[in-house]
Write an enzyme that holds these catalytic residues in place. Structure first.
Site, PDB file in Angstrom:
ATOM      1  CE  LYS A 208      38.850  76.975  65.139  1.00  0.00           C
ATOM      2  NZ  LYS A 208      39.425  75.595  64.903  1.00  0.00           N
ATOM      3  CD  GLU A 214      23.502  73.737  62.874  1.00  0.00           C
ATOM      4  OE1 GLU A 214      24.217  74.725  62.570  1.00  0.00           O
ATOM      5  OE2 GLU A 214      23.560  72.736  62.555  1.00  0.00           O
ATOM      6  N   GLY A 270      37.744  72.748  67.260  1.00  0.00           N
ATOM      7  CA  GLY A 270      36.237  73.045  67.948  1.00  0.00           C
ATOM      8  C   GLY A 270      35.983  71.991  69.110  1.00  0.00           C
ATOM      9  NE  ARG A 271      37.263  66.541  65.919  1.00  0.00           N
ATOM     10  CZ  ARG A 271      37.672  67.160  64.864  1.00  0.00           C
ATOM     11  NH1 ARG A 271      36.484  68.079  64.629  1.00  0.00           N
ATOM     12  NH2 ARG A 271      38.265  66.650  64.137  1.00  0.00           N
ATOM     13  CD  GLU A 356      33.090  67.412  64.259  1.00  0.00           C
ATOM     14  OE1 GLU A 356      32.260  67.643  63.686  1.00  0.00           O
ATOM     15  OE2 GLU A 356      33.630  67.918  65.153  1.00  0.00           O
ATOM     16  CG  HIS A 387      18.356  46.826  84.462  1.00  0.00           C
ATOM     17  ND1 HIS A 387      18.052  45.820  84.947  1.00  0.00           N
ATOM     18  CD2 HIS A 387      19.276  47.370  85.390  1.00  0.00           C
ATOM     19  CE1 HIS A 387      18.547  45.738  86.165  1.00  0.00           C
ATOM     20  NE2 HIS A 387      19.265  46.494  86.285  1.00  0.00           N
ATOM     21  CE  LYS A 517      29.093  73.059  59.735  1.00  0.00           C
ATOM     22  NZ  LYS A 517      30.229  73.603  60.365  1.00  0.00           N
TER      23      LYS A 517
END
Ligand code: F6P
Length: 551
Positions: A208, A214, A270-271, A356, A387, A517
């Protein structure tokens, strides 16, 4: 949007008293008292999604009080505010309109005097033409090869949504191989580069902001790889890179031409961005028609959210239950347990979406909250987790409300797998709610002795006792299709929105992430230098200096 402290409302206080009255009632006793409990506590969305919330520690009064709490917090008008495009993301001074991306039939919608629906449709057309060109093998790489691999480079919302959806909808996949690079750890990019041929690969740089360290680091590494080949020219970038972003300037600086730039807008969080250009990898993976069906399914859930009365509103009910457990029972977590192998990324995706959004401690009046906000979200796919951590859910000391999700129809109807999977699904919610008492265990033991299956009274039966009373929601989905998946995702988006509204927090910013960040940026400049680091606390200094000495 009204900024109301929920704990100061009439119904929060009623709920507090009500909690004292019902906190010790066992789920099995709720069922004994109300023979129509399933009917009374279940909701059906178009016969495609069924929510059964009867196995919760609630009665009709609980729901009525919770609904009244939502009313006191002006939920309905807040929903309107979001869909109308008011600036409800106050700390970033912008509207929240990911829902508009799936309402593409709408004629006009103006933001700052600009008709944004035209822009949305133009991006959809671009998604369509790029998808068709690549899928139909008309897009050629710099050596003339057609495209076989797509790599989405992005992180957070620019990764998890498309990753989860492309995995969940694998049965709809075409011949293209879709890969995802998110981590700055060079391992991920290195491993993907081993698997693909650059000549027949397109990289989608999904960011965005187009400044996320990253993503840009990974994208530059890949670009360098291309340039290692002397035949690869600057102009060839357009054959292998597509940018999905709001930041046209940075995209241009990277070298991606305008024709390969698909914009999104600041009002798409963003999410919440898989519905936007960020979803290009989805359209490439399952085709544009299916991508549209995903959007349409989400739109159908939007309509349900806007139009249904609160007590029949699936996202609202799920959200109120979550508030009930975290704020009255003091539960800390919620699990998402999906009984569908393809949906193995769903809980990871919801983890970001929820945590977030609602991991906040300052309310909308700039005060520290005195109550619980977002829960810890975690989960796994069934039956594997049975399990693993279910033991703690059955016999541990923690209250863990869970959402169990399963498709009624599978894409892989082989032998009797699915009916067995279904039986596990039903069994777990039954066992978690009703448990097994010592009395019942003793009866079973005696029966077995009579039938000569066992030969003596078992004096360790106490260890087998399961108290039950673990709350669960069961969500049955007709089949995981683009349409139903769209509806399911939108359902959770609106659950999270509702929680944010009632808990009086801002769900659409993420300032906490920024701190990490910035610190990382400073530390990077320090660890590049040779001198001893002394500016931080003794732990951080010690760690950095140990690294410097031993690298
Ligand atoms: O993790 C913080 C965050 O801002 C997320 O909200 C976002 O999805 C992610 O980083 C990636 O940001 P971008 O799409 O700008 O690269």
């Amino acid at each position: 949007m009204k900024n109301i402290n929920p704990t100061k409302t009439k119904y929060w206080n009623k709920l507090k008293k009500h909690f004292i009255q019902i906190k010790d009632i066992h789920i099995k006793d709720f069922f004994k008292k109300d023979l129509d409990r399933f009917k009374n506590f279940s909701l059906n969305f178009k016969n495609l999604i069924l929510l059964d919330y009867s196995k919760n520690r609630i009665n009709k009064k609980t729901i009525s009080y919770l609904i009244n709490l939502a009313k006191e917090c002006h939920l309905k008008s807040s929903i309107q505010s979001m869909f109308n495009g008011e600036n409800i993301n106050v700390t970033e001074n912008q509207p929240v309109l990911h829902t508009l991306l799936r309402n593409f039939y709408k004629k006009n919608f103006f933001i700052n005097g600009e008709n944004i629906t035209l822009k949305i449709r133009s991006v959809l057309n671009k998604i369509k033409s790029i998808s068709n060109k690549i899928i139909n093998k008309k897009w050629k790489g710099y050596t003339g090869k057609y495209i076989k691999d797509i790599v989405n480079i992005g992180i957070g919302g620019s990764d998890l949504g498309p990753l989860m959806v492309t995995e969940s909808l694998k049965p709809y996949k075409n011949h293209l191989n879709i890969h995802f690079i998110s981590n700055i750890d060079g391992t991920q990019v290195s491993e993907i580069l081993k698997k693909i041929n650059l000549e027949s690969t397109i990289f989608l740089v999904a960011s965005k902001t187009f400044t996320t360290q990253e993503t840009i680091t990974n994208a530059k590494t890949v670009r360098d790889y291309f340039f290692k080949n002397k035949k690869f020219l600057k102009s060839d970038i357009s054959k292998h890179f597509i940018a999905l972003s709001t930041n046209e300037i940075e995209v241009k600086k990277f070298g991606i031409p305008k024709k390969n730039f698909l914009p999104l807008w600041n009002w798409v969080g963003g999410r919440y961005s898989l519905w936007s250009a960020i979803g290009l990898s989805i359209s490439l993976s399952i085709g544009y028609k299916n991508f549209l069906l995903l959007l349409k399914g989400a739109r159908a859930m939007d309509k349900h959210f806007i139009n249904s009365p609160l007590k029949k509103n699936i996202p609202v009910i799920l959200s109120l239950l979550s508030i009930w457990y975290s704020n009255f029972f003091n539960s800390e977590t919620e699990t998402i347990l999906v009984y569908d192998q393809y949906m193995h990324k769903f809980s990871d995706y919801l983890q970001q979406l929820n945590m977030e959004s609602n991991g906040k401690q300052i309310d909308r009046n700039k005060n520290f909250v005195t109550y619980q906000t977002g829960p810890i979200i975690w989960g796994e796919i069934g039956t594997n987790s049975q399990h693993s951590f279910y033991q703690l859910m059955h016999q541990g000391t923690k209250l863990i409300p869970s959402d169990f999700i399963i498709p009624i129809k599978t894409h892989n109807n082989i032998n009797n797998h699915h009916i067995k999977l279904m039986s596990h699904f039903f069994a777990q919610t039954q066992a978690l709610a009703f448990g097994k008492s010592l009395k019942d265990l003793k009866i079973d033991n005696l029966k077995k002795i009579n039938q000569k299956i066992e030969n003596k009274i078992n004096d360790n039966l106490i260890y087998k006792v399961c108290l039950g009373n673990q709350p669960t929601n069961s969500i049955l989905i007709n089949k995981i299709t683009p349409y139903t998946l769209g509806s399911l995702i939108a359902l959770y988006e609106h659950k999270i929105f509702t929680q944010g509204i009632i808990l009086n927090i801002f769900s659409f910013d993420q300032w906490g992430v920024e701190l990490g960040k910035n610190v990382a940026k400073n530390i990077l400049s320090i660890i590049k230098k040779n001198n001893k680091c002394t500016i931080y606390d003794s732990s951080t200094n010690g760690l950095i200096n140990f690294y410097k000495k031993n690298k």
